[in-house]
Design an enzyme around this catalytic site. Structure first.
Site, PDB file in Angstrom:
ATOM      1  N   HIS A  96       0.834  -1.208   0.000  1.00 32.80           N
ATOM      2  CA  HIS A  96       0.000   0.000   0.000  1.00 32.80           C
ATOM      3  C   HIS A  96       0.872   1.264   0.000  1.00 32.80           C
ATOM      4  O   HIS A  96       0.620   2.198  -0.769  1.00 32.80           O
ATOM      5  CB  HIS A  96      -0.936   0.002   1.219  1.00 32.80           C
ATOM      6  CG  HIS A  96      -1.666   1.300   1.422  1.00 32.80           C
ATOM      7  ND1 HIS A  96      -2.929   1.539   0.924  1.00 32.80           N
ATOM      8  CD2 HIS A  96      -1.288   2.452   2.037  1.00 32.80           C
ATOM      9  CE1 HIS A  96      -3.294   2.768   1.240  1.00 32.80           C
ATOM     10  NE2 HIS A  96      -2.312   3.348   1.914  1.00 32.80           N
ATOM     11  N   GLU A  97       1.880   1.301   0.866  1.00 31.30           N
ATOM     12  CA  GLU A  97       2.745   2.489   0.925  1.00 31.30           C
ATOM     13  C   GLU A  97       3.502   2.677  -0.384  1.00 31.30           C
ATOM     14  O   GLU A  97       3.701   3.806  -0.829  1.00 31.30           O
ATOM     15  CB  GLU A  97       3.706   2.409   2.115  1.00 31.30           C
ATOM     16  CG  GLU A  97       3.028   2.367   3.494  1.00 31.30           C
ATOM     17  CD  GLU A  97       1.958   3.439   3.705  1.00 31.30           C
ATOM     18  OE1 GLU A  97       2.030   4.506   3.067  1.00 31.30           O
ATOM     19  OE2 GLU A  97       1.024   3.199   4.505  1.00 31.30           O
ATOM     20  N   HIS A 104       2.960   8.924  -6.792  1.00 33.85           N
ATOM     21  CA  HIS A 104       3.852  10.078  -6.856  1.00 33.85           C
ATOM     22  C   HIS A 104       4.648  10.060  -8.161  1.00 33.85           C
ATOM     23  O   HIS A 104       4.737  11.073  -8.861  1.00 33.85           O
ATOM     24  CB  HIS A 104       4.785  10.066  -5.640  1.00 33.85           C
ATOM     25  CG  HIS A 104       5.562  11.341  -5.474  1.00 33.85           C
ATOM     26  ND1 HIS A 104       6.738  11.408  -4.776  1.00 33.85           N
ATOM     27  CD2 HIS A 104       5.321  12.592  -5.934  1.00 33.85           C
ATOM     28  CE1 HIS A 104       7.197  12.660  -4.818  1.00 33.85           C
ATOM     29  NE2 HIS A 104       6.344  13.394  -5.503  1.00 33.85           N
TER      30      HIS A 104
HETATM   31 ZN   LIG Z   1      -2.083   5.289   2.498  1.00 36.10          ZN
END
Ligand SMILES: [Zn+2]
Length: 231
Positions: A96-97, A104
């Site tokens: 997820h991260e 980005h």
């Molecule tokens: Zn998140």
């Protein structure tokens, strides 16, 4: 007004329930060990590499559920447990991260918009309630004069925080979708482990949803105070 207090109480209760549920889900899926034996850090490194991202570092950070992506110094920060453990929950969080890192890298528009709001919200969110309250003290309830404008300025600040919490939703859901899609496509997890990862992320997303609804309810409450919802 009574309806409102019931609503706020209900939101607080749901919020408490969801965060407890999230903790217990993570605890549970932390016991579902990955058959490929990969740690959260290794999964993160692989997901970044698979997306051609070479300028993002994976680092370990103190605490629990402190995982986040920092766009400023391009780091995927994983909490100690997630970084080193090898289970369905850590796989889900690590991926997820990295989903945020991919957002980005690909200039995902909701993330860009959210990043633009960060400096505004970090200044306004701490003081907006006090400004609205101060405005009310100065007599905003009369609907005229200085206090009224102070209160409205406070409401606008509060509105930014609410907007921010809603813009966070597509950012979070999208990061989870990217994570799950990748975990599945690259067969990082088995079908059973995938179900655990998916369930963990679903509960994590719900905490953001409840926070956004709570923020909106607070805004409506103070709006009613200023615009004459007195009883
Ligand atoms: Zn998140």
């Amino acid at each position: 007004m009574m309806t409102y207090y019931v609503l706020i109480g209900a939101i607080a209760l749901v919020s408490w329930f969801v965060s407890n549920k999230l903790k217990s889900k993570f605890k549970y899926y932390s016991k579902v060990h990955l058959s490929n034996g990969m740690s959260g850090a290794e999964i993160a490194e692989k997901m970044l590499a698979d997306h051609g991202i070479r300028d993002v570092k994976v680092v370990s950070t103190a605490g629990m559920l402190t995982d986040h992506y920092n766009p400023k110094n391009k780091t995927v920060n994983l909490s100690e447990g997630v970084y080193s453990q090898r289970n369905a929950a850590s796989a889900a969080v690590a991926a997820h991260e990295c989903g945020h890192a991919v957002q980005h890298a690909q200039a995902y528009e909701w993330l860009s918009l959210r990043s633009k709001l960060v400096p505004v919200v970090s200044i306004t969110s701490g003081m907006s309630t006090w400004i609205v309250f101060g405005g009310l003290m100065l007599g905003a309830a009369a609907g005229v004069g200085f206090g009224y404008y102070v209160a409205i300025a406070g409401l606008v600040m509060m509105g930014f925080a609410t907007l921010f919490s809603f813009i966070t939703l597509p950012v979070e859901y999208d990061a989870s979708n990217r994570a799950l899609k990748w975990l599945k496509a690259k067969s990082i997890v088995t079908q059973e482990e995938y179900a655990g990862s998916e369930d963990s992320l679903k509960w994590a997303a719900r905490t953001y949803l409840v926070a956004a609804i709570g923020s909106l309810a607070t805004l409506v409450y103070w709006g009613l105070q200023v615009f004459g919802g007195r009883d």
